[in-house]
Design an enzyme around this catalytic site. Structure first.
Site, PDB file in Angstrom:
ATOM      1  N   GLU A  46      49.732  64.516  72.093  1.00 25.06           N
ATOM      2  CA  GLU A  46      48.913  63.298  72.099  1.00 25.06           C
ATOM      3  C   GLU A  46      48.371  63.106  70.682  1.00 25.06           C
ATOM      4  OE1 GLU A  46      45.110  64.009  73.965  1.00 25.06           O
ATOM      5  OE2 GLU A  46      44.750  61.880  74.348  1.00 25.06           O
ATOM      6  N   ASN A 108      45.763  54.529  73.721  1.00 25.84           N
ATOM      7  CA  ASN A 108      46.196  55.892  73.417  1.00 25.84           C
ATOM      8  C   ASN A 108      47.601  55.997  74.010  1.00 25.84           C
ATOM      9  OD1 ASN A 108      46.623  58.648  73.280  1.00 25.84           O
ATOM     10  ND2 ASN A 108      44.538  59.196  73.882  1.00 25.84           N
ATOM     11  N   LYS A 125      47.772  55.553  77.956  1.00 30.64           N
ATOM     12  CA  LYS A 125      46.937  56.482  78.728  1.00 30.64           C
ATOM     13  C   LYS A 125      45.994  55.753  79.684  1.00 30.64           C
ATOM     14  CE  LYS A 125      43.837  60.442  77.928  1.00 30.64           C
ATOM     15  NZ  LYS A 125      43.240  61.267  76.817  1.00 30.64           N
ATOM     16  N   GLU A 144      36.787  58.363  73.810  1.00 36.48           N
ATOM     17  CA  GLU A 144      38.040  57.638  74.070  1.00 36.48           C
ATOM     18  C   GLU A 144      37.768  56.316  74.751  1.00 36.48           C
ATOM     19  OE1 GLU A 144      40.375  61.579  75.335  1.00 36.48           O
ATOM     20  OE2 GLU A 144      41.647  59.822  75.182  1.00 36.48           O
ATOM     21  N   CYS A 170      47.302  63.867  78.326  1.00 39.09           N
ATOM     22  CA  CYS A 170      46.101  64.678  78.352  1.00 39.09           C
ATOM     23  C   CYS A 170      45.312  64.669  79.665  1.00 39.09           C
ATOM     24  CB  CYS A 170      45.210  64.301  77.175  1.00 39.09           C
ATOM     25  SG  CYS A 170      44.122  65.646  76.745  1.00 39.09           S
ATOM     26  N   ASN A 195      45.155  66.870  73.666  1.00 37.12           N
ATOM     27  CA  ASN A 195      44.198  67.355  72.659  1.00 37.12           C
ATOM     28  C   ASN A 195      42.959  67.759  73.465  1.00 37.12           C
ATOM     29  OD1 ASN A 195      44.479  65.263  69.651  1.00 37.12           O
ATOM     30  ND2 ASN A 195      46.084  65.976  71.002  1.00 37.12           N
TER      31      ASN A 195
HETATM   32  N1  ING Z   1      40.896  65.749  76.500  1.00 36.03           N
HETATM   33  C1  ING Z   1      40.403  66.570  77.519  1.00 36.03           C
HETATM   34  C2  ING Z   1      41.368  66.781  78.661  1.00 36.03           C
HETATM   35  O1  ING Z   1      41.347  66.110  79.646  1.00 36.03           O
HETATM   36  C3  ING Z   1      38.579  67.149  79.016  1.00 36.03           C
HETATM   37  C4  ING Z   1      39.051  66.141  78.010  1.00 36.03           C
HETATM   38  C5  ING Z   1      38.510  68.518  78.683  1.00 36.03           C
HETATM   39  C6  ING Z   1      38.242  66.752  80.276  1.00 36.03           C
HETATM   40  C7  ING Z   1      38.060  69.438  79.638  1.00 36.03           C
HETATM   41  C8  ING Z   1      37.808  67.661  81.249  1.00 36.03           C
HETATM   42  C9  ING Z   1      37.702  69.018  80.923  1.00 36.03           C
HETATM   43  O2  ING Z   1      42.141  67.718  78.526  1.00 36.03           O
HETATM   44  C10 ING Z   1      41.550  64.550  76.519  1.00 36.03           C
HETATM   45  N2  ING Z   1      41.906  64.054  75.337  1.00 36.03           N
HETATM   46  O3  ING Z   1      41.780  63.945  77.574  1.00 36.03           O
END
Ligand code: ING
Length: 302
Positions: A46, A108, A125, A144, A170, A195
């Site tokens: 991503e 995205n 996304k 985001e 993601c 990411n």
């Molecule tokens: N990043 C993370 C993901 O979904 C996140 C945000 C991290 C959400 C941990 C929940 C827990 O992997 C992106 N860019 O979506």
């Protein structure tokens, strides 16, 4: 057997100060490594062309410098040309700035490029995590929802690379519907870039638990929809903020068949037999024979 050798091109950190040329040169180096290993398809992360800028607060158009004004464009044409020369297809995640319906729109996005260099699919996304306004209690922001619109492509599946190929990005990988909507389109290979911050100031989850969730969601999605899943990270410490690695190639059995061991630029490779999906799709997960959607819509109040 419809065997395809797939490379997961995990990237290490991209700093705010890295030039677009430096970044594209890293992608081309990974592409060449993949060619030497006989890959026909390479999955990039991503937002593979920029640092993970949603960690910082700015005006909604304040991050436009990280967006691409077309794909391919001058910066990415060398990547497209080298891939076509090598006869390798790829998926590439980036921040998309586009004029659509008479207005500027920001997504995205990931594109799917076949071995002849043609763009055969685009995904924007849908599940945008985080928040749209500054939240002071967070150790880092996750904006985001501020910089991107919710994607308007839906979850599509394309005939490509000799099979049925879909994409997600993601946070999408955490939602069961992402896989099932493509599973109902007979998907055999889902390409996912991510990411994901290692630390989470609010949940207090351990690094181990977050890596468990990362793999759990993709292994479950693969098994429950009889599909291969390739999950590829942008990892490493970006200007002090650490992103997790753990890129994997998951078989329709849910087994991890290849996994990255570092948080840098690292290619993982596996021979993926798309016909391994067919057994599961015609037996245990034969949707037509066993699935009962008439009972799935009823949300009982009690
Ligand atoms: N990043 C993370 C993901 O979904 C996140 C945000 C991290 C959400 C941990 C929940 C827990 O992997 C992106 N860019 O979506």
């Amino acid at each position: 057997t419809r065997r395809i050798r797939i490379g997961g091109a995990q990237m290490g950190a991209i700093s705010r100060s890295d030039s677009k040329k430096e970044i594209v040169d890293r992608l081309i180096a990974l592409l060449r490594q993949a060619s030497e290993k006989g890959c026909e398809l390479v999955v990039f992360p991503e937002l593979a062309l920029s640092t993970f800028f949603p960690r910082w607060y700015a005006e909604r158009d304040g991050m436009d410098g990280y967006f691409e004004d077309g794909m391919p464009n001058a910066a990415t044409l060398p990547l497209f040309e080298e891939a076509r020369r090598l006869g390798i297809g790829f998926s590439l995640g980036y921040a998309e700035l586009v004029q659509e319906d008479g207005r500027v729109r920001r997504f995205n996005t990931t594109v799917l490029v076949e071995r002849n260099g043609e763009i055969v699919g685009k995904y924007r996304k849908i599940h945008l995590p985080g928040h749209a306004e500054y939240e002071p209690e967070r150790s880092h922001q996750h904006l985001e929802k501020r910089y991107f619109e919710v994607g308007n492509t839906g979850f599509q599946v394309w005939d490509a690379f000799g099979g049925r190929v879909g994409m997600a990005i993601c946070n999408d990988r955490r939602w069961v519907e992402t896989y099932r909507v493509m599973g109902l389109q007979d998907v055999e290979l889902i390409l996912i870039g991510y990411n994901t911050p290692v630390a989470d100031s609010l949940s207090g989850e351990s690094e181990t638990l977050r890596m468990f969730h990362n793999h759990l969601t993709m292994q479950a999605g693969a098994y429950q929809n009889s599909t291969w899943v390739v999950g590829v990270a942008k990892a490493g410490v970006e200007d002090g903020h650490r992103l997790m690695g753990g890129s994997v190639i998951v078989a329709p059995t849910g087994e991890i068949v290849a996994q990255a061991m570092t948080e840098g630029d690292e290619l993982i490779v596996a021979d993926c037999d798309l016909d391994r999906c067919r057994y599961y799709k015609s037996h245990i997960f034969n949707f037509a024979a066993h699935r009962r959607p008439e009972f799935y819509q009823r949300i009982t109040s009690q």
